[in-house]
Structures are given as C-alpha cells and as structure tokens.
Design an enzyme around this catalytic site. Structure first.
Site, PDB file in Angstrom:
ATOM      1  N   GLY A   1      -8.825   7.101  -9.311  1.00 12.68           N
ATOM      2  CA  GLY A   1      -8.637   8.457  -9.815  1.00 12.68           C
ATOM      3  C   GLY A   1      -7.692   8.413 -11.001  1.00 12.68           C
TER       4      GLY A   1
ATOM      5  NE  ARG B   1     -14.115   8.805  -2.361  1.00 16.63           N
ATOM      6  CZ  ARG B   1     -13.599  10.001  -2.215  1.00 16.63           C
ATOM      7  NH1 ARG B   1     -13.898  10.717  -1.171  1.00 16.63           N
ATOM      8  NH2 ARG B   1     -12.762  10.521  -3.106  1.00 16.63           N
TER       9      ARG B   1
ATOM     10  CB  ILE C   1       2.044   4.183  -5.000  1.00 18.47           C
ATOM     11  CG1 ILE C   1       0.785   3.959  -5.835  1.00 18.47           C
ATOM     12  CG2 ILE C   1       3.143   3.215  -5.378  1.00 18.47           C
ATOM     13  CD1 ILE C   1       0.930   4.411  -7.280  1.00 18.47           C
ATOM     14  CB  ALA C   2      -2.441   5.468  -1.576  1.00 20.29           C
ATOM     15  NE  ARG C   3      -0.095  11.719   1.323  1.00 17.37           N
ATOM     16  CZ  ARG C   3       0.456  11.994   0.133  1.00 17.37           C
ATOM     17  NH1 ARG C   3       1.013  11.046  -0.578  1.00 17.37           N
ATOM     18  NH2 ARG C   3       0.460  13.229  -0.335  1.00 17.37           N
TER      19      ARG C   3
ATOM     20  CD  GLU D   1       5.689   8.708   4.108  1.00 17.07           C
ATOM     21  OE1 GLU D   1       5.229   7.608   3.776  1.00 17.07           O
ATOM     22  OE2 GLU D   1       5.867   9.637   3.313  1.00 17.07           O
TER      23      GLU D   1
ATOM     24  CG  HIS E   1       6.270   9.531  -0.115  1.00 16.49           C
ATOM     25  ND1 HIS E   1       5.403   9.852   0.906  1.00 16.49           N
ATOM     26  CD2 HIS E   1       5.647   9.916  -1.260  1.00 16.49           C
ATOM     27  CE1 HIS E   1       4.312  10.414   0.404  1.00 16.49           C
ATOM     28  NE2 HIS E   1       4.436  10.451  -0.911  1.00 16.49           N
TER      29      HIS E   1
END
Ligand code: GLV
Length: 328
Positions: A156, A179, A238-240, A269, A287
């Site tokens: 993205g 994707r 660094i996404a989730r 977290e 985060h």
C-alpha cells in the site's frame, strides 16, 4: 441548535479537543485513562460520535448498547479495532486517518530496518553497560542495507514509501508481494518487482511487513514462513501485532534461524512476549512508527474533520464504509 455529543476516547492534542468543542458537546479523556469495554460503552451510550485512536474495539455488542452512535473516527490508518461490517449493519460510519502518516511511517520503517540490521540498540546497550574495552574486527558486525534485496510484504502507500527509500536512497533491489499487483507505472515508480510470497521469503535479505491486520492476515509470518527465510535475514514489522506469530519469531531468533528482527507492534501490546524481551537480536519499539508531532497532529485533525464534516452533512474525507452504508 443543540450540539451533537461526542466522546474523545483517549488524550489528544488540546488544540484538537478545543476545535471539537466548537462543534460538539465533548466528553474527553485528557487524563488518558484506559477504559474497560463496559466503561467505554457507558460513556458512549448517549453519544452520536466517537473519536477513537485505534485501541478501542467497536463491535456489535458495543453498537447494540449505543444506538445513538452515528460515526466513529479513528486517529489511525489501521482500523482492526473496528468491526466495519457490524458498523455498517448498525448504520454507523467508520473513518480512518490515512495518507497524512505515510512518509513518517515509511521513514520509521527504514529507521527500524537500519537499527536492526546494523545492531544499533544492541551495541548501545553494550556501551552503556560499560562493556566496551577495545576495538575488535567483528564487533557488532551487521548486515549491509545498500545493495541488498529488500522485500516488502503489503504494497500500500506505506509499503511503496519503503520501497522507494530502499531503491532510490540505498540502491536496493526491491521485491514485493501484495494481495493485488501494482500497475506497471506504480511498479516502475517504486522500482519494485512483484514476486510470490514464497519467493519473497526466500530471496529477501531484509523483509518489511506493512500489510493490514485482519483475520486473514493473522500469523502471516509463522514458523513455516520463518523457515523459508535466509539465516542472515532481517525481519521488520511496522504493520500490526498478530501478523507475526511472536512465539515462533522468538524461537527463530533464539536459534539464529534468522539473524534479527525489528518490531514496532506486538501480539497483545502493550504487553510484549517475555521470550522477545530476553533476546538481544531484536529491536523493540512501542508502536511509534507514525509518532512525529506534526504527523500525529495531522492525524488528529483528520479524525476531527471527519467528525465535523459528517455532522454538517458533508462527504466524509476518509470513509471506510460509506459505499456500503449508501447501498443499505
Ligand atoms: C498506527 O498504527 C496506525 O494504524 O495509524
């Protein structure tokens, strides 16, 4: 006319609270208390809007208890705290805060990659502990960034920013998996080549994860994927939290199955798995990828503007389910 009532669920910039107070009857949380779900429900029960920050779960149970709610504006690009389908069913608009954080977050992804590959925090801890007595030829020798192969999983806006930094700034060969494949012009702009997920895992010297979290992306990187990676590889998330199986990653780092990891997000977290905390070949940050003051301020203003515009009857700026709501 009576002002709509909104809840600001966490502490935010006082100037953004003041701006919202011009338009709404605001209940804020400048003490930054962390509310239980029951507390959040009791505070939202009489509100028409919510300013959320990514940690507050908006699901069917909450929506059923808060029938006046019309919009939840997240001050985050990620929105896995929203059950968007349930929000659509309840007629509640969901908005997030994309774009304004793209470059800042891509900067941090690169910073975490550099710190991890070049062992910046590990060597600093060594120095601070008073262990540095002499130079040695291989002390904290890390992995090169320039000229290496950068893998980006999730292409993205932020993934594209990381790809450009790698290709244009550091002469990296960039490969990616997503994707859906980018169009040719965008691939050329990012100097990135599309590969299968398996090839990405096998070929990348440094792999950066930037894909959104959903049940489908849960544990995208687990033991099987880590086994495919190079033993010299660096993994950056660094996404989730939840996209990586943290237990499997800790085991892979402990056994040197991969060289190192840089993590800004964690399963569960702010609790971090003790196996990760015990390792030296992992850089851990709380985060903060979007955390510069100008960017956080822009994110807060965007969430506020989504709320203000909505109650004025304007087109939402960054909606997640406007089309689905219109089709209802
Ligand atoms: C941060 O993680 C965000 O989703 O904005």
């Amino acid at each position: 006319m009576k002002k709509p009532k909104i809840l600001i669920a966490r502490a935010v910039f006082p100037e953004v609270v003041a701006k919202l107070e011009q338009h709404f009857e605001v209940e804020s949380n400048q003490a930054d208390d962390i509310w239980s779900k029951a507390q959040l429900i009791s505070k939202l029960r009489d509100k028409q809007g919510a300013f959320t920050t990514g940690g507050e779960r908006i699901d069917a149970e909450l929506l059923a208890a808060c029938p006046d709610l019309k919009i939840c504006a997240n001050m985050a690009v990620g929105y896995n705290n929203f059950d968007v389908e349930a929000m659509t069913l309840a007629g509640v608009l969901a908005t997030n805060a994309p774009d304004v954080l793209t470059e800042t977050t891509a900067d941090f992804g690169f910073a975490l990659l550099m710190a991890t590959a070049r062992r910046v925090t590990e060597s600093e801890h060594y120095l601070r502990a008073g262990k540095w007595r002499k130079w040695s030829y291989d002390m904290f020798a890390g992995a090169d960034i320039h000229g290496a192969t950068l893998g980006v999983l999730g292409m993205g806006r932020i993934g594209q920013g990381i790809a450009k930094r790698g290709a244009l700034g550091f002469g990296m060969k960039v490969i990616y998996h997503n994707r859906s494949r980018l169009d040719t012009a965008l691939e050329a702009e990012c100097k990135a080549s599309y590969v299968s997920k398996e090839d990405l895992l096998k070929t990348a010297d440094h792999l950066v994860l930037v894909l959104p979290y959903s049940p489908a992306s849960h544990h995208t990187i687990g033991a099987a994927e880590l086994t495919l990676m190079k033993p010299t590889a660096t993994l950056v998330n660094i996404a989730r939290g939840g996209i990586v199986d943290d237990v499997a990653l800790a085991a892979a780092l402990a056994s040197k199955r991969i060289a190192a990891a840089g993590l800004d997000v964690f399963e569960g977290e702010p609790t971090v798995h003790p196996d990760l905390l015990a390792l030296t070949n992992v850089v851990l940050t709380p985060h903060i990828a979007s955390a510069t003051l100008p960017t956080r301020l822009a994110m807060a203003h965007l969430a506020a503007d989504n709320l203000i515009g909505f109650f004025r009857g304007e087109q939402p700026l960054t909606p997640l389910n406007a089309a689905a709501l219109a089709a209802k």
